[in-house]
Every structure is written in C-alpha cells, then in structure tokens.
Design a protein around this motif. Structure first.
Motif, mmCIF file in Angstrom:
data_model
loop_
_atom_site.group_PDB
_atom_site.id
_atom_site.type_symbol
_atom_site.label_atom_id
_atom_site.label_comp_id
_atom_site.label_asym_id
_atom_site.label_seq_id
_atom_site.Cartn_x
_atom_site.Cartn_y
_atom_site.Cartn_z
ATOM 1 N N SER A 159 0.836 -1.211 0.000
ATOM 2 C CA SER A 159 0.000 0.000 0.000
ATOM 3 C C SER A 159 0.865 1.253 0.000
ATOM 4 O O SER A 159 1.891 1.320 0.675
ATOM 5 C CB SER A 159 -0.917 0.007 1.216
ATOM 6 O OG SER A 159 -1.887 -1.005 1.104
ATOM 7 N N GLY A 160 0.431 2.244 -0.783
ATOM 8 C CA GLY A 160 1.143 3.512 -0.860
ATOM 9 C C GLY A 160 2.401 3.460 -1.701
ATOM 10 O O GLY A 160 3.203 4.396 -1.654
ATOM 11 N N LYS A 161 2.581 2.396 -2.476
ATOM 12 C CA LYS A 161 3.811 2.228 -3.260
ATOM 13 C C LYS A 161 3.512 2.034 -4.746
ATOM 14 O O LYS A 161 2.434 1.584 -5.127
ATOM 15 C CB LYS A 161 4.584 1.013 -2.752
ATOM 16 C CG LYS A 161 5.053 1.177 -1.322
ATOM 17 C CD LYS A 161 5.799 -0.037 -0.846
ATOM 18 C CE LYS A 161 6.235 0.195 0.598
ATOM 19 N NZ LYS A 161 6.757 -1.008 1.205
ATOM 20 N N ASP A 162 4.521 2.354 -5.558
ATOM 21 C CA ASP A 162 4.495 1.987 -6.968
ATOM 22 C C ASP A 162 4.910 0.520 -7.047
ATOM 23 O O ASP A 162 5.931 0.129 -6.461
ATOM 24 C CB ASP A 162 5.475 2.827 -7.778
ATOM 25 C CG ASP A 162 5.026 4.272 -7.905
ATOM 26 O OD1 ASP A 162 3.812 4.536 -7.830
ATOM 27 O OD2 ASP A 162 5.901 5.142 -8.081
ATOM 28 N N LYS B 242 3.004 -0.933 -14.339
ATOM 29 C CA LYS B 242 3.407 -0.181 -13.150
ATOM 30 C C LYS B 242 2.222 0.647 -12.670
ATOM 31 O O LYS B 242 1.692 1.470 -13.423
ATOM 32 C CB LYS B 242 4.601 0.707 -13.459
ATOM 33 C CG LYS B 242 5.231 1.311 -12.225
ATOM 34 C CD LYS B 242 6.518 2.046 -12.575
ATOM 35 C CE LYS B 242 7.173 2.592 -11.326
ATOM 36 N NZ LYS B 242 8.398 3.339 -11.665
ATOM 37 N N HIS C 241 0.308 2.576 -8.976
ATOM 38 C CA HIS C 241 0.457 3.045 -7.597
ATOM 39 C C HIS C 241 -0.769 2.563 -6.820
ATOM 40 O O HIS C 241 -1.893 2.908 -7.159
ATOM 41 C CB HIS C 241 0.570 4.564 -7.531
ATOM 42 C CG HIS C 241 0.790 5.055 -6.129
ATOM 43 N ND1 HIS C 241 2.040 5.097 -5.553
ATOM 44 C CD2 HIS C 241 -0.086 5.474 -5.180
ATOM 45 C CE1 HIS C 241 1.927 5.546 -4.311
ATOM 46 N NE2 HIS C 241 0.649 5.777 -4.063
ATOM 47 N N GLU D 27 -3.089 2.632 -3.675
ATOM 48 C CA GLU D 27 -3.468 3.349 -2.458
ATOM 49 C C GLU D 27 -3.668 2.337 -1.332
ATOM 50 O O GLU D 27 -3.165 2.512 -0.238
ATOM 51 C CB GLU D 27 -4.731 4.160 -2.684
ATOM 52 C CG GLU D 27 -4.498 5.354 -3.584
ATOM 53 C CD GLU D 27 -5.725 6.215 -3.751
ATOM 54 O OE1 GLU D 27 -6.809 5.888 -3.208
ATOM 55 O OE2 GLU D 27 -5.606 7.250 -4.433
ATOM 56 N N MET E 24 -6.551 2.381 -6.839
ATOM 57 C CA MET E 24 -5.605 3.331 -7.404
ATOM 58 C C MET E 24 -6.248 4.708 -7.364
ATOM 59 O O MET E 24 -7.427 4.837 -7.040
ATOM 60 C CB MET E 24 -5.247 2.936 -8.834
ATOM 61 C CG MET E 24 -4.625 1.548 -8.937
ATOM 62 S SD MET E 24 -4.315 1.047 -10.642
ATOM 63 C CE MET E 24 -5.958 1.041 -11.328
#
Length: 114
Positions: free
Chosen positions: A17-20, A50, A52, A54, A70
């Motif tokens: 979570s919170g990452k690419d 790719k 991101h 949430e 996302m």
C-alpha cells in the motif's frame, strides 16, 4: 503455493500500500477449454504494469477476490485459491480450478518481473 489464509494475504497486501508496484495479472480458460466448442475461449494478460496502490483488499470466503485501489480506479482479480511470498518478496496469488489447472495469476513486485 499453499491455500489462501485470508489474514496473511491481507497483511502481505498491506506491505504494498502507498507504493508503486509492478503487476502481473493473467486470466485464461484458453487451452483448458479449447475442447469445449460451446464455450468462448477468453483470457487477459498484463506483465510489468506499473501502478500506484493506495490500498489493497482481499474479500470473499474462498475462492477469494483481491482489489487494488488506485487514484482513479481499481484493479481486481477473483477466483483466487493459493498464494506465497517468493524469495524476492513478491506476492504471488493464483486461482486453480477443481482439476488443479491455473485459471488466474495475480502477482505484485517492487521490481519488474523478468
């Protein structure tokens, strides 16, 4: 791979979570259903998309569903039955049918898949 333990998979999803991340998502009844002429053969495939995340959420009572929220939408897969974290820290989740054949693969990684 081992059968899904919902809480453990959710804990693993939370790490992304919170990452690419890089997504591998594949669905198919392809060759497994080619002998069934009355069925339409379908499939979808993306590797190293790719995105991101949430947050991610696992739902269901088995087979399971994973949804990734996302910024402007969702990615989800359903029919998931098995999972593992590989030696590279990638989350590998799959759905196998009653005959053990792969129907869906859902994988997350912080680095591109080979």
């Amino acid at each position: 791979m081992e059968p899904i333990i919902k809480e453990k998979v959710q804990q693993s999803l939370d790490l992304f979570s919170g990452k690419d991340v890089y997504l591998h998502l594949e669905t198919t009844n392809g060759a497994y259903a080619s002998h069934l002429h009355e069925k339409m053969v379908v499939g979808a495939y993306i590797r190293n998309g790719k995105i991101h995340i949430e947050h991610g959420k696992m739902t269901g009572e088995g087979p399971y569903r994973i949804g990734l929220k996302m910024a402007i939408g969702w990615v989800y897969a359903e029919g998931l039955t098995d999972w593992e974290i590989d030696p590279h820290g990638r989350l590998l989740v799959a759905g196998h049918d009653a005959d053990g054949k792969l129907a869906v693969a859902f994988q997350l990684s912080l680095t591109p898949f080979e």
